[in-house]
Design an enzyme around this catalytic site. Sequence first.
Site, PDB file in Angstrom:
ATOM      1  N   TYR A  18     -10.623  16.403 -18.550  1.00  0.00           N
ATOM      2  CA  TYR A  18     -10.279  15.632 -17.353  1.00  0.00           C
ATOM      3  C   TYR A  18      -9.112  16.232 -16.570  1.00  0.00           C
ATOM      4  CZ  TYR A  18     -13.100  12.126 -19.704  1.00  0.00           C
ATOM      5  OH  TYR A  18     -14.123  11.468 -20.326  1.00  0.00           O
ATOM      6  N   HIS A  23      -9.326  12.075 -10.789  1.00  0.00           N
ATOM      7  CA  HIS A  23      -8.790  10.883 -11.447  1.00  0.00           C
ATOM      8  C   HIS A  23      -7.383  11.114 -12.006  1.00  0.00           C
ATOM      9  CE1 HIS A  23     -11.415   7.534 -11.277  1.00  0.00           C
ATOM     10  NE2 HIS A  23     -12.395   8.034 -12.015  1.00  0.00           N
ATOM     11  N   PHE A  66      -6.800   6.041 -21.031  1.00  0.00           N
ATOM     12  CA  PHE A  66      -7.837   6.240 -20.028  1.00  0.00           C
ATOM     13  C   PHE A  66      -7.641   5.231 -18.897  1.00  0.00           C
ATOM     14  CE2 PHE A  66      -9.554   8.329 -23.710  1.00  0.00           C
ATOM     15  CZ  PHE A  66     -10.098   9.491 -23.191  1.00  0.00           C
ATOM     16  N   ASN A  68      -9.376   2.949 -17.309  1.00  0.00           N
ATOM     17  CA  ASN A  68      -9.787   1.550 -17.383  1.00  0.00           C
ATOM     18  C   ASN A  68      -8.890   0.667 -18.245  1.00  0.00           C
ATOM     19  OD1 ASN A  68     -11.885   2.209 -15.715  1.00  0.00           O
ATOM     20  ND2 ASN A  68     -13.404   2.316 -17.342  1.00  0.00           N
TER      21      ASN A  68
END
Length: 112
Positions: A18, A23, A66, A68
């Site tokens: 990532y 993000h 993460f 969320n």
Amino acid sequence: MAMPIRLVAGLGNPGREYARTRHNAGFWFVDALARKLSLTLRAEKKFFGDVCRLDGDAWMVKPMTFMNRSGQAVAALSGFYQIKPEEILVVHDELDLRAGEGDRPAITLKVH
């Protein structure tokens, strides 16, 4: 008079896969600010992320939960240090906004 920012939470997703994704804009911001101020973020299990003290009673966090579940880290750190919601700056990508939209209050982050 505006409330001071006491917590900068840079959101992103942990892991090499990532690292270069949009993000991780919040992670990039926190890392850049830490470099500029010669600060080192350290893993803090009780805060579910990488944390460093900015100045006095101001902090930075990169939640390692993460995107969320990033609220878990923000809630743990802000609860422990009694940081009010209006004293928190959350840095993230703007995938939830169309480019150029949204309220963007003027924010000044003073670090001594």
